[in-house]
Design a protein around this motif. Structure first.
Motif, PDB file in Angstrom:
ATOM      1  N   ALA A   1      22.781  15.612 -23.368  1.00 59.37           N
ATOM      2  CA  ALA A   1      22.909  14.363 -24.296  1.00 59.37           C
ATOM      3  C   ALA A   1      21.913  13.542 -23.797  1.00 59.37           C
ATOM      4  N   GLN A   2      21.324  13.553 -22.394  1.00 62.96           N
ATOM      5  CA  GLN A   2      20.318  12.732 -21.967  1.00 62.96           C
ATOM      6  C   GLN A   2      18.827  13.317 -22.559  1.00 62.96           C
ATOM      7  N   VAL A   3      18.700  14.633 -22.679  1.00 62.07           N
ATOM      8  CA  VAL A   3      17.405  15.195 -23.397  1.00 62.07           C
ATOM      9  C   VAL A   3      17.685  14.657 -25.013  1.00 62.07           C
ATOM     10  N   PHE A   4      18.640  14.609 -25.641  1.00 64.77           N
ATOM     11  CA  PHE A   4      18.698  14.588 -26.910  1.00 64.77           C
ATOM     12  C   PHE A   4      18.523  13.016 -27.182  1.00 64.77           C
ATOM     13  N   TRP A   5      19.043  12.111 -26.299  1.00 60.93           N
ATOM     14  CA  TRP A   5      18.855  10.567 -26.640  1.00 60.93           C
ATOM     15  C   TRP A   5      17.296  10.292 -26.111  1.00 60.93           C
ATOM     16  N   ARG A   6      16.783  10.893 -25.294  1.00 59.93           N
ATOM     17  CA  ARG A   6      15.236  10.471 -24.714  1.00 59.93           C
ATOM     18  C   ARG A   6      14.330  11.034 -25.900  1.00 59.93           C
ATOM     19  N   TYR A   7      14.508  12.303 -26.238  1.00 61.11           N
ATOM     20  CA  TYR A   7      13.453  12.767 -26.873  1.00 61.11           C
ATOM     21  C   TYR A   7      13.590  12.607 -28.657  1.00 61.11           C
ATOM     22  N   ILE A   8      15.027  12.715 -29.012  1.00 61.83           N
ATOM     23  CA  ILE A   8      15.140  12.647 -30.427  1.00 61.83           C
ATOM     24  C   ILE A   8      15.684  11.187 -30.984  1.00 61.83           C
ATOM     25  N   LEU A   9      16.071  10.407 -29.996  1.00 69.12           N
ATOM     26  CA  LEU A   9      16.301   8.799 -30.387  1.00 69.12           C
ATOM     27  C   LEU A   9      15.520   8.020 -29.819  1.00 69.12           C
ATOM     28  N   ASN A  10      14.710   8.522 -28.738  1.00 66.88           N
ATOM     29  CA  ASN A  10      13.682   7.679 -28.155  1.00 66.88           C
ATOM     30  C   ASN A  10      14.366   6.483 -27.494  1.00 66.88           C
ATOM     31  N   ASP A  11      15.447   6.853 -26.704  1.00 71.56           N
ATOM     32  CA  ASP A  11      16.273   6.094 -26.024  1.00 71.56           C
ATOM     33  C   ASP A  11      16.785   6.711 -24.842  1.00 71.56           C
ATOM     34  N   SER A  12      17.250   6.133 -23.741  1.00 72.09           N
ATOM     35  CA  SER A  12      17.582   6.855 -22.582  1.00 72.09           C
ATOM     36  C   SER A  12      19.264   6.281 -22.334  1.00 72.09           C
ATOM     37  N   ILE A  13      19.928   7.243 -21.775  1.00 69.14           N
ATOM     38  CA  ILE A  13      21.228   6.931 -21.217  1.00 69.14           C
ATOM     39  C   ILE A  13      21.002   6.859 -19.622  1.00 69.14           C
ATOM     40  N   ILE A  14      21.048   5.711 -19.038  1.00 72.84           N
ATOM     41  CA  ILE A  14      20.773   5.380 -17.772  1.00 72.84           C
ATOM     42  C   ILE A  14      21.754   6.216 -16.579  1.00 72.84           C
ATOM     43  N   TRP A  15      22.894   6.323 -16.982  1.00 69.17           N
ATOM     44  CA  TRP A  15      23.786   6.836 -15.915  1.00 69.17           C
ATOM     45  C   TRP A  15      23.923   8.553 -15.991  1.00 69.17           C
ATOM     46  N   THR A  16      23.255   8.895 -16.854  1.00 72.70           N
ATOM     47  CA  THR A  16      23.693  10.658 -16.766  1.00 72.70           C
ATOM     48  C   THR A  16      22.845  11.242 -15.715  1.00 72.70           C
ATOM     49  N   GLU A  17      21.770  10.829 -15.410  1.00 73.35           N
ATOM     50  CA  GLU A  17      21.232  11.438 -14.133  1.00 73.35           C
ATOM     51  C   GLU A  17      21.910  11.562 -12.947  1.00 73.35           C
ATOM     52  N   PRO A  18      22.221  10.153 -12.634  1.00 73.28           N
ATOM     53  CA  PRO A  18      22.770  10.182 -11.142  1.00 73.28           C
ATOM     54  C   PRO A  18      24.358  10.883 -11.394  1.00 73.28           C
ATOM     55  N   ALA A  19      25.018  10.526 -12.388  1.00 76.58           N
ATOM     56  CA  ALA A  19      26.166  11.307 -12.620  1.00 76.58           C
ATOM     57  C   ALA A  19      26.235  12.814 -12.580  1.00 76.58           C
ATOM     58  N   SER A  20      25.185  13.339 -13.193  1.00 78.46           N
ATOM     59  CA  SER A  20      25.006  14.732 -13.126  1.00 78.46           C
ATOM     60  C   SER A  20      24.755  15.368 -11.738  1.00 78.46           C
ATOM     61  N   VAL A  21      24.198  14.426 -10.933  1.00 75.27           N
ATOM     62  CA  VAL A  21      23.843  15.021  -9.410  1.00 75.27           C
ATOM     63  C   VAL A  21      25.112  14.966  -8.569  1.00 75.27           C
ATOM     64  N   MET A  22      25.799  13.958  -9.027  1.00 73.92           N
ATOM     65  CA  MET A  22      27.000  13.864  -8.280  1.00 73.92           C
ATOM     66  C   MET A  22      27.796  14.978  -8.536  1.00 73.92           C
ATOM     67  N   ILE A  23      28.021  15.380  -9.858  1.00 77.33           N
ATOM     68  CA  ILE A  23      28.880  16.169 -10.349  1.00 77.33           C
ATOM     69  C   ILE A  23      28.336  17.601  -9.848  1.00 77.33           C
ATOM     70  N   MET A  24      27.070  17.916  -9.786  1.00 81.59           N
ATOM     71  CA  MET A  24      26.220  19.188  -9.304  1.00 81.59           C
ATOM     72  C   MET A  24      26.866  19.140  -7.679  1.00 81.59           C
ATOM     73  N   GLY A  25      27.076  18.207  -6.857  1.00 78.87           N
ATOM     74  CA  GLY A  25      27.079  18.115  -5.435  1.00 78.87           C
ATOM     75  C   GLY A  25      28.894  18.623  -5.385  1.00 78.87           C
ATOM     76  N   TRP A  26      29.609  18.259  -6.451  1.00 77.43           N
ATOM     77  CA  TRP A  26      30.945  18.870  -6.230  1.00 77.43           C
ATOM     78  C   TRP A  26      30.952  20.048  -6.623  1.00 77.43           C
ATOM     79  N   PHE A  27      30.247  20.808  -7.698  1.00 84.18           N
ATOM     80  CA  PHE A  27      30.655  22.221  -7.960  1.00 84.18           C
ATOM     81  C   PHE A  27      29.890  23.041  -7.088  1.00 84.18           C
ATOM     82  N   ILE A  28      28.802  22.508  -6.485  1.00 85.69           N
ATOM     83  CA  ILE A  28      28.181  23.501  -5.440  1.00 85.69           C
ATOM     84  C   ILE A  28      29.125  23.379  -4.233  1.00 85.69           C
ATOM     85  N   PHE A  29      29.448  22.208  -3.589  1.00 88.85           N
ATOM     86  CA  PHE A  29      30.426  22.662  -2.403  1.00 88.85           C
ATOM     87  C   PHE A  29      31.822  23.129  -2.662  1.00 88.85           C
ATOM     88  N   LEU A  30      32.348  22.947  -3.759  1.00 89.55           N
ATOM     89  CA  LEU A  30      33.964  23.572  -4.222  1.00 89.55           C
ATOM     90  C   LEU A  30      33.426  25.065  -4.267  1.00 89.55           C
TER      91      LEU A  30
END
Length: 174
Positions: free
Chosen positions: A36-65
């Protein structure tokens, strides 16, 4: 003791299965957020500011689980060459020493993860609006599962039940 340990193993098996499902859902969710972040940034020329930190936090969970479940199932990195020539009783002792070391690492994850969370609890993650302590919650949760699954492996071995490691039968479902 074996019947009690089988009940405990069944409960921890359900916990491991739930952790693995959560990890899988997290992986899919993180992928969707990044897409979604890639689509918003490169297709809609906008950005969703919360997707990157949320993705990193989710990544931490799936790695440690996922890592904790891997420990329960005996998939973590090990050096098994010596085990080819040792008798079964020595193998069991070395496996238990390894599980104690892994459990000690899990205790360290809890201890230091808690300290990091406490030090960042007063900070707010700007794009998410939540406490900085949430960044370290996966370390604490994963560490707790690592400790629990390491203890379970030791108790299963002590009760004469099989665990998943070189030279031993894999864990049954559940």
């Amino acid at each position: 003791m074996q019947d009690r340990m089988k009940s405990i193993a069944e409960a921890t098996g359900l916990l491991a299965r739930a952790a693995l499902w959560l990890a899988g859902i997290g992986l899919v969710l993180m992928t969707a957020l990044i897409a979604a972040q890639v689509f918003w940034r490169y297709i809609l020329n906008d950005s969703i500011i919360w997707t990157e930190p949320a993705s990193v936090m989710i990544m931490g969970w799936f790695i440690f689980l996922g890592a904790a479940v891997g420990i329960r199932e005996g998939y973590h990195l090990s050096f098994d060459v010596l085990l080819y020539v040792l008798p079964d009783t020595v193998k069991k002792i070395l496996h238990s020493v390894s599980d104690l070391a892994v459990g000690g690492f899990g205790v360290g994850m809890i201890w230091y993860g808690w300290q990091l969370a406490a030090k960042t609890a007063g900070n707010t993650l700007p794009s998410l609006g939540i406490s900085g302590a949430f960044d370290f919650a996966p370390i604490i949760g994963g560490g707790a599962l690592v400790v629990l699954f390491s203890i379970e492996r030791i108790l299963r071995r002590a009760a004469g039940l099989h665990t998943a490691r070189f030279g031993e039968e894999p864990l049954e479902d559940g």
